[in-house]
Design an enzyme around this catalytic site. Structure first.
Site, mmCIF file in Angstrom:
data_model
loop_
_atom_site.group_PDB
_atom_site.id
_atom_site.type_symbol
_atom_site.label_atom_id
_atom_site.label_comp_id
_atom_site.label_asym_id
_atom_site.label_seq_id
_atom_site.Cartn_x
_atom_site.Cartn_y
_atom_site.Cartn_z
ATOM 1 N N GLU A 139 0.178 -1.420 5.587
ATOM 2 C CA GLU A 139 1.018 -1.236 6.552
ATOM 3 C C GLU A 139 0.871 0.378 6.890
ATOM 4 O O GLU A 139 1.166 0.835 8.023
ATOM 5 C CB GLU A 139 2.443 -1.256 5.747
ATOM 6 C CG GLU A 139 3.777 -1.260 6.862
ATOM 7 C CD GLU A 139 4.396 0.021 6.938
ATOM 8 O OE1 GLU A 139 5.196 0.393 7.924
ATOM 9 O OE2 GLU A 139 3.821 1.014 6.228
ATOM 10 N N ASP A 195 0.775 -1.166 -0.029
ATOM 11 C CA ASP A 195 0.075 0.029 0.110
ATOM 12 C C ASP A 195 1.064 1.388 -0.019
ATOM 13 O O ASP A 195 2.074 1.339 0.212
ATOM 14 C CB ASP A 195 -1.094 0.041 1.141
ATOM 15 C CG ASP A 195 -0.187 0.101 2.536
ATOM 16 O OD1 ASP A 195 0.885 -0.649 2.624
ATOM 17 O OD2 ASP A 195 -0.671 0.579 3.553
HETATM 18 ZN ZN LIG Z 1 6.870 1.968 4.182
#
Ligand SMILES: [Zn+2]
Length: 410
Positions: free
Chosen positions: A176, A81
């Site tokens: 993340e 992401d």
């Molecule tokens: Zn990163």
């Protein structure tokens, strides 16, 4: 025909994978799977037959061992992401070939200039090929550089059976950037003993320390009454919250600290006369420092509340993540091997700490010790993000060397 790390990188960054903290689904945005499917196809094509994207948006694959002796199974991990801070839709990567120094003006927005003054690391890139955006989106080198590097290293290991290595696992995570990167990871399925995230910045750097982090929720119950009859009775919860905020030490804030200093940082406040809520984050490199800052916070609240006898408060600490160093220190070979790999890949290793957390800090406490190695990107989460081809190539080399070293030393 073999793709270079740059070919792969350019292919991955044009796929929009922005995550969304307001979403309750997993992954938070379905479009992250559009990227996930691409490396899976590529891994299957080079013969890694267990490569797959699971329903939660994780990519898993195994490069089988090519030696008889037992070697600890290590894993290389990156996130798919990009940050919610800046748009990642319609990324148009630009390449500055053999960079000759100076500021880099981005073609799509004259306001956006990558200045040497803000990016001293550019001084080490003379003659290199630098990849930027056109200034209208982020680039997503954080962390598609990591994905491209792991994929390229996988291809090298598969194509060169003379390079001896144990089983190597590949893990690409969604979400993340919104702190959910390891929420649904299946560590049993992964089956790795140690891991490395490829998610750092400058070439040669390895980070084995992160903040320890807590969130604090303060609730204040005031005394509400009609303002016309309030004298000597009203205790306005908004004002109580304001007093608490104004007494936070100025030298313990994100804007006044650096290096190994921690901080206390208000992240949200809501309130009415009757009640108010105050959210803070507390950061430090060790647990004692964290506890001391929380004790200080509660002392401030008690001092303020002493002037409001009819009011009360609640104080809740929520652990967020912990400094991975406590775990990594039990397995010094993880860092030793990485430092040696960086050296063999032609760089002077630099060890550092992260003023934040990574997927690795949570994985380390989920029994998968996991420091962070450079991926080469700079100016993360902004339209000024950049990475050089040469630094990505150094990261590929580092991964290959690391695979060799674990085998050598097993
Ligand atoms: Zn990163």
């Amino acid at each position: 025909m073999t793709d270079t790390v740059t070919d792969r990188f350019l292919r991955y960054v044009v796929i929009d994978t922005q995550s969304d903290p307001t979403s309750s689904t997993q992954p938070s945005t379905d479009k992250q799977k559009n990227l996930g499917r691409m490396p899976v196809e590529e891994l299957l094509a080079i013969g890694l037959s267990d490569a797959h994207l699971d329903e939660h948006g994780y990519v898993y694959a195994t490069i089988p061992s090519n030696v008889d002796k037992p070697v600890p199974v290590i894993c290389f991990c990156s996130h798919m992401d990009t940050a919610p801070d800046f748009t990642g839709t319609n990324v148009k990567p630009q390449i500055v070939r053999s960079y000759s120094g100076g500021d880099i003006r981005l073609s799509g927005d004259p306001q956006q200039i990558i200045r040497v003054a803000d990016n001293p690391a550019l001084n080490d890139q003379i003659g290199n090929d630098i990849i930027t955006t056109d200034g209208t989106t982020l680039l997503g080198a954080d962390d598609k550089a990591g994905i491209a590097e792991i994929m390229t290293a996988a291809q090298i290991l598969v194509d060169n059976p003379d390079i001896k290595h144990g089983a190597i696992k590949i893990l690409f995570t969604p979400d993340e950037e919104i702190g959910r990167g390891v929420d649904k990871v299946d560590l049993e399925k992964l089956g790795a003993r140690f891991a490395y995230t490829m998610d750092g910045e400058t070439a040669g750097h390895i980070e084995d320390e992160t903040f320890s982090a807590d969130g604090v929720e303060i609730t204040i119950q005031g005394v509400a009454i009609h303002p016309g009859f309030a004298k000597g009775k009203m205790e306005n919860a908004i004002k109580i919250a304001g007093e608490i905020i104004s007494r936070l030490p100025k030298n313990l804030a994100p804007e006044t600290t650096e290096g190994r200093e921690g901080f206390v940082h208000p992240t949200g406040v809501t309130g009415s006369m009757e009640k108010a809520a105050l959210n803070l984050i507390v950061r430090d490199f060790n647990d004692d420092g964290l506890a001391a800052k929380e004790a200080m916070l509660e002392r401030i609240i008690k001092q303020v509340m002493a002037d409001y006898p009819g009011s009360s408060y609640g104080f809740k600490v929520k652990p967020q993540y912990r400094n991975m160093k406590a775990i990594l220190d039990r397995h010094p070979e993880i860092i030793d091997n990485a430092v040696e790999a960086i050296r063999r890949a032609g760089m002077e290793p630099v060890r550092g700490s992260i003023r934040g957390g990574t997927d690795g800090s949570r994985l380390s406490f989920m029994s998968l010790p996991c420091p962070n190695i450079f991926a080469g990107g700079h100016a993360f989460h902004s339209p000024l993000e950049w990475v050089s081809r040469q630094d990505m190539e150094k990261a590929v080399k580092t991964i290959v060397e690391l695979a060799k070293i674990w085998e050598e030393r097993a």
